[in-house]
Design a protein around this motif. Structure first.
Motif, mmCIF file in Angstrom:
data_model
loop_
_atom_site.group_PDB
_atom_site.id
_atom_site.type_symbol
_atom_site.label_atom_id
_atom_site.label_comp_id
_atom_site.label_asym_id
_atom_site.label_seq_id
_atom_site.Cartn_x
_atom_site.Cartn_y
_atom_site.Cartn_z
ATOM 1 N N UNK A 1 22.136 6.765 33.741
ATOM 2 C CA UNK A 1 21.916 6.664 35.188
ATOM 3 C C UNK A 1 21.483 8.000 35.779
ATOM 4 N N UNK A 2 22.212 9.069 35.409
ATOM 5 C CA UNK A 2 21.905 10.385 35.962
ATOM 6 C C UNK A 2 20.509 10.858 35.579
ATOM 7 N N UNK A 3 20.132 10.628 34.310
ATOM 8 C CA UNK A 3 18.797 11.032 33.855
ATOM 9 C C UNK A 3 17.715 10.251 34.587
ATOM 10 N N UNK A 4 17.957 8.950 34.765
ATOM 11 C CA UNK A 4 16.963 8.115 35.441
ATOM 12 C C UNK A 4 16.785 8.557 36.897
ATOM 13 N N UNK A 5 17.875 8.771 37.594
ATOM 14 C CA UNK A 5 17.790 9.197 38.997
ATOM 15 C C UNK A 5 17.075 10.546 39.107
#
Length: 316
Positions: free
Chosen positions: A85-89
């Motif tokens: 999630x963090x990488x995608x955001x």
């Protein structure tokens, strides 16, 4: 409504929502990636808790307390999905939507690799060919970017690992998301509290629409996951596998057509190689699924009557 048709509707709903996620996360700026991630975790817990309360389904929590290995697996799954999630955001809000789409195109190939190295699965020749073409694609994209596509690779590896852990845990979608988000909720709340203390929080300090969108991050996370679970329960695996390419196609479209990210010829060639690998992989999977169904039908079919001559006895 026919259950198969309903399954396709659920699947289309899930992948359409995931496909347009870049637009949603762009709207959450000026919140930073970690702040968005923290809100996504906290509001996911709140949303799924309300859903489970409405369904009166909290008994699974008591059972989990007596399964320490399952709890350990949930912690690993939570860590992997937090990285994803963090990488995608971060990718979306740093104008690298095209690279995030690449990560989800590569994801099925990474899942196959994990099957080889973790589950000791044996690959068919077409699967090896798809992996070889995929590796060539990464090499071409490395030359184009001037570096390995780390963001795409991180997304692919983290989500493939998450899928592997979830497969072994076997938890239902809502219950699994609730426990995983609950594991991450304390550090997320601590981070949000630290932002408030520093005066750097954007929650409640921007427009009412921005605050509402941050709150809705929980529903935006849970709803497509629940739709996906509904599709997976009603459709064959091959159909779900075909639908999964819809999300990165839409994400790529968002990056190129809406956010006007560059797509030079070398990058397009790298993507074309990825698509070729996926075509080989998908055709082989569909062929294997067809063979398996044919063998299952043959195994379940009644045996034909034995002719009198063959059986050594005449009936007339």
């Amino acid at each position: 409504m026919n259950q198969t048709r309903l399954g396709y509707l659920y699947g289309l709903g899930a992948y359409l929502l995931w496909g347009f996620f870049p637009i949603y996360f762009k709207l959450l700026r000026p919140a930073g990636p970690v702040e968005i991630l923290a809100h996504r975790v906290v509001w996911s817990v709140a949303f799924v808790a309300l859903l489970l309360a409405a369904l009166r389904n909290y008994g699974f929590l008591r059972a989990l307390l007596h399964r320490p290995r399952t709890l350990a697996g949930i912690v690993v799954a939570a860590a992997l999905i937090a990285v994803n999630w963090g990488t995608y955001i971060y990718g979306v809000n740093s104008d690298r939507v095209v690279e995030t789409a690449l990560g989800y195109f590569i994801n099925p190939l990474v899942s196959v690799l994990l099957g080889v190295f973790v589950l000791r699965e044996r690959l068919r020749p077409a699967q090896w060919a798809a992996l070889g073409v995929g590796a060539l694609a990464v090499a071409v994209l490395t030359v184009d970017y001037g570096r390995p596509p780390w963001l795409a690779l991180t997304l692919a590896v983290s989500f493939a690992g998450y899928g592997l852990v979830k497969k072994r845990l076997g938890l239902p979608a809502a219950e699994g998301l609730f426990v995983e988000s609950a594991v991450l909720a304390l550090p997320a709340l601590a981070y949000l509290g630290w932002l408030v203390h520093r005066g750097d929080s954007t929650f409640g300090h921007g427009s009412a629409g921005h605050t509402a969108l941050l709150v809705l991050a929980g529903a935006a996370t849970a709803i497509p996951l629940l739709l996906f679970a509904g599709a997976a329960n009603r459709l064959p695996l091959s159909a779900v596998g075909m639908l999964q390419y819809l999300a990165p196609i839409l994400q790529l479209g968002c990056g190129v057509l809406i956010f006007h990210e560059p797509m030079p010829p070398a990058r397009l060639a790298g993507f074309a190689l990825v698509w070729l690998a996926l075509i080989v992989f998908t055709v082989d999977a569909l062929r294997q699924a067809g063979q398996s169904r044919a063998e299952a039908r043959a195994a379940g079919a009644p045996r034909p009557p034995v002719p009198a001559e063959a059986g050594g006895q005449r009936t007339s």
